[in-house]
Design a protein around this motif. Structure first.
Motif, PDB file in Angstrom:
ATOM      1  N   LEU A  31       0.821  -1.206   0.000  1.00 22.95           N
ATOM      2  CA  LEU A  31       0.000   0.000   0.000  1.00 22.95           C
ATOM      3  C   LEU A  31       0.857   1.259   0.000  1.00 22.95           C
TER       4      LEU A  31
ATOM      5  N   THR B 283       5.384   7.358   6.180  1.00 23.46           N
ATOM      6  CA  THR B 283       5.721   6.055   5.598  1.00 23.46           C
ATOM      7  C   THR B 283       6.637   5.254   6.520  1.00 23.46           C
TER       8      THR B 283
ATOM      9  N   LYS C 198      -8.582   1.780  -0.975  1.00 26.29           N
ATOM     10  CA  LYS C 198      -7.341   1.015  -0.884  1.00 26.29           C
ATOM     11  C   LYS C 198      -6.959   0.710   0.562  1.00 26.29           C
TER      12      LYS C 198
ATOM     13  N   ILE D 281      -3.985   8.793   0.082  1.00 23.79           N
ATOM     14  CA  ILE D 281      -4.371   7.558  -0.598  1.00 23.79           C
ATOM     15  C   ILE D 281      -5.880   7.401  -0.420  1.00 23.79           C
TER      16      ILE D 281
ATOM     17  N   ALA E 254       3.788   1.774  -0.959  1.00 26.93           N
ATOM     18  CA  ALA E 254       4.645   1.966  -2.133  1.00 26.93           C
ATOM     19  C   ALA E 254       4.071   3.043  -3.041  1.00 26.93           C
ATOM     20  N   ASP E 255       2.768   3.284  -2.946  1.00 24.45           N
ATOM     21  CA  ASP E 255       2.093   4.290  -3.769  1.00 24.45           C
ATOM     22  C   ASP E 255       2.150   5.697  -3.185  1.00 24.45           C
TER      23      ASP E 255
END
Length: 115
Positions: free
Chosen positions: A23, A36, A93, A89, A25-26
């Motif tokens: 997840l 992150t 997702k 995001i 990585a986006d």
């Protein structure tokens, strides 16, 4: 001691951690050392603490590490919600991963009661 690969909660925590890594990585590169990094640490902490507790000599010690894993799980869930709130995001997702967190929280609580 408990054999960690026989523990369903550990296996599900590994799957959760993999899903989290995929997840994030986006996410934008400027978040690499911010949210992150914190999300990765929280996610990895869950199966790691379950494994460490499983290797301890008493159920009391194991419960202690399950408690730490549960705290990391709630921390992760909060960070995932922040991803949505900060529009980093989309919710579609993130929601399945939040649901995995909640499932593992319930399993953790039940496992602690069983010990």
């Amino acid at each position: 001691m408990h054999k960690v690969d026989n523990l369903k909660i550990w296996t599900k925590s590994i799957a959760l951690t993999k899903a989290v890594y995929l997840l994030i990585a986006d996410l934008p590169k400027d978040e690499k050392f911010g949210l992150t990094s914190q999300i990765k640490r929280s996610a990895v902490s869950i199966p790691s603490n379950i494994a460490e507790g499983a290797g301890r000599n008493s159920n009391k010690e194991f419960k202690h590490f399950l408690s730490i894993a549960n705290g990391s799980n709630y921390e992760l869930q909060t960070q995932l919600i922040l991803l949505i709130e900060l529009n980093l995001i989309n919710k579609e997702k993130v929601q399945p991963i939040i649901e995995q967190c909640i499932e593992i929280q319930k399993m953790n609580y039940a496992f602690q009661q069983k010990l």
